[in-house]
Design a protein around this motif. Structure first.
Motif, PDB file in Angstrom:
ATOM      1  N   GLU A   1       0.947  -1.150  -0.027  1.00  0.00           N
ATOM      2  CA  GLU A   1       0.037   0.159   0.064  1.00  0.00           C
ATOM      3  C   GLU A   1       0.836   1.228  -0.172  1.00  0.00           C
ATOM      4  O   GLU A   1       0.444   2.245  -0.560  1.00  0.00           O
ATOM      5  N   ILE A   2       1.880   1.304   0.690  1.00  0.00           N
ATOM      6  CA  ILE A   2       2.860   2.439   0.715  1.00  0.00           C
ATOM      7  C   ILE A   2       3.604   2.575  -0.547  1.00  0.00           C
ATOM      8  O   ILE A   2       3.586   4.006  -1.178  1.00  0.00           O
ATOM      9  N   LEU A   3       4.192   1.382  -0.921  1.00  0.00           N
ATOM     10  CA  LEU A   3       4.815   1.481  -2.443  1.00  0.00           C
ATOM     11  C   LEU A   3       3.994   1.895  -3.300  1.00  0.00           C
ATOM     12  O   LEU A   3       4.422   2.918  -4.252  1.00  0.00           O
ATOM     13  N   VAL A   4       2.743   1.648  -3.456  1.00  0.00           N
ATOM     14  CA  VAL A   4       1.704   2.023  -4.625  1.00  0.00           C
ATOM     15  C   VAL A   4       1.547   3.450  -4.365  1.00  0.00           C
ATOM     16  O   VAL A   4       1.421   4.095  -5.488  1.00  0.00           O
ATOM     17  N   CYS A   5       1.337   4.188  -3.242  1.00  0.00           N
ATOM     18  CA  CYS A   5       0.964   5.269  -2.846  1.00  0.00           C
ATOM     19  C   CYS A   5       2.164   6.322  -3.280  1.00  0.00           C
ATOM     20  O   CYS A   5       2.053   7.170  -3.988  1.00  0.00           O
ATOM     21  N   GLU A   6       3.500   5.520  -2.968  1.00  0.00           N
ATOM     22  CA  GLU A   6       4.567   6.654  -3.357  1.00  0.00           C
ATOM     23  C   GLU A   6       5.129   6.347  -4.578  1.00  0.00           C
ATOM     24  O   GLU A   6       5.921   7.446  -4.912  1.00  0.00           O
ATOM     25  N   LEU A   7       4.964   5.158  -5.362  1.00  0.00           N
ATOM     26  CA  LEU A   7       5.838   5.186  -6.389  1.00  0.00           C
ATOM     27  C   LEU A   7       4.926   4.679  -7.537  1.00  0.00           C
ATOM     28  O   LEU A   7       5.464   4.642  -8.683  1.00  0.00           O
ATOM     29  N   GLY A   8       3.492   4.527  -7.352  1.00  0.00           N
ATOM     30  CA  GLY A   8       3.104   4.150  -8.434  1.00  0.00           C
ATOM     31  C   GLY A   8       2.572   2.605  -8.767  1.00  0.00           C
ATOM     32  O   GLY A   8       3.514   1.912  -8.278  1.00  0.00           O
ATOM     33  N   HIS A   9       1.614   2.221  -9.416  1.00  0.00           N
ATOM     34  CA  HIS A   9       1.308   0.926  -9.400  1.00  0.00           C
ATOM     35  C   HIS A   9       2.399   0.005 -10.469  1.00  0.00           C
ATOM     36  O   HIS A   9       2.505  -0.990 -10.366  1.00  0.00           O
ATOM     37  N   PHE A  10       2.942   0.785 -11.157  1.00  0.00           N
ATOM     38  CA  PHE A  10       3.887   0.093 -12.326  1.00  0.00           C
ATOM     39  C   PHE A  10       5.496   0.073 -11.860  1.00  0.00           C
ATOM     40  O   PHE A  10       6.208   0.004 -12.700  1.00  0.00           O
ATOM     41  N   HIS A  11       5.885   0.426 -10.756  1.00  0.00           N
ATOM     42  CA  HIS A  11       7.243   0.417 -10.028  1.00  0.00           C
ATOM     43  C   HIS A  11       7.666  -1.114  -9.846  1.00  0.00           C
ATOM     44  O   HIS A  11       6.927  -1.621  -9.480  1.00  0.00           O
ATOM     45  N   LYS A  12       9.136  -1.341 -10.111  1.00  0.00           N
ATOM     46  CA  LYS A  12       9.405  -2.532  -9.905  1.00  0.00           C
ATOM     47  C   LYS A  12       9.428  -2.886  -8.205  1.00  0.00           C
ATOM     48  O   LYS A  12       9.086  -4.259  -8.144  1.00  0.00           O
ATOM     49  N   ASP A  13       9.306  -2.219  -7.240  1.00  0.00           N
ATOM     50  CA  ASP A  13       9.287  -2.344  -6.019  1.00  0.00           C
ATOM     51  C   ASP A  13       7.958  -2.788  -5.878  1.00  0.00           C
ATOM     52  O   ASP A  13       7.677  -3.754  -4.875  1.00  0.00           O
ATOM     53  N   VAL A  14       7.044  -2.203  -6.581  1.00  0.00           N
ATOM     54  CA  VAL A  14       5.487  -2.701  -6.329  1.00  0.00           C
ATOM     55  C   VAL A  14       5.497  -4.162  -6.944  1.00  0.00           C
ATOM     56  O   VAL A  14       4.854  -5.011  -6.163  1.00  0.00           O
ATOM     57  N   ALA A  15       6.156  -4.327  -7.772  1.00  0.00           N
ATOM     58  CA  ALA A  15       5.846  -5.867  -8.463  1.00  0.00           C
ATOM     59  C   ALA A  15       6.584  -6.809  -7.578  1.00  0.00           C
ATOM     60  O   ALA A  15       6.024  -7.933  -7.603  1.00  0.00           O
ATOM     61  N   THR A  16       7.555  -6.565  -6.891  1.00  0.00           N
ATOM     62  CA  THR A  16       8.423  -7.488  -5.976  1.00  0.00           C
ATOM     63  C   THR A  16       7.295  -7.550  -4.569  1.00  0.00           C
ATOM     64  O   THR A  16       7.332  -8.780  -4.440  1.00  0.00           O
TER      65      THR A  16
END
Length: 98
Positions: free
Chosen positions: A38-53
């Motif tokens: 949830e934090i990563l999506v908010c801060e980096l967007g849905h298509f960031h590699k950290d979100v994928a991880t």
């Protein structure tokens, strides 16, 4: 001091979840991964590699619990993210098929 919604807090939560996962504490791991996501999506967007991880780790946890349909959905989402952003020649794309 970092706030609770900082990307580094999310990354540390993922490391804690990794330990919980290794200990077989799948539900607690799932909670940590989800909070980090949830934090990563908010801060980096849905298509960031950290979100994928993070989504990938949720999928692994679901698979470990025998929740194969849910795990498959998460891994498909990871593939979609990796196909959308880095392109199919990127190393993360190949990892999805590993």
């Amino acid at each position: 001091k970092l706030g609770p919604d900082h990307v580094d807090v999310a990354r540390t939560s993922i490391h804690i979840a990794d330990v919980l996962q290794a200990q077989g504490m799948f539900e607690k791991a799932q909670e940590k991964y989800q909070a980090a996501l949830e934090i990563l999506v908010c801060e980096l967007g849905h298509f960031h590699k950290d979100v994928a991880t993070a989504v990938d780790k949720i999928g692994v946890t679901l698979c470990s619990q025998g929740k194969f349909e849910e795990a498959l959905e998460k891994h498909q989402a990871v593939l979609d993210i990796r196909l959308e952003k880095p392109g199919n020649e990127h190393v993360d794309f190949a990892r999805t098929y590993h």
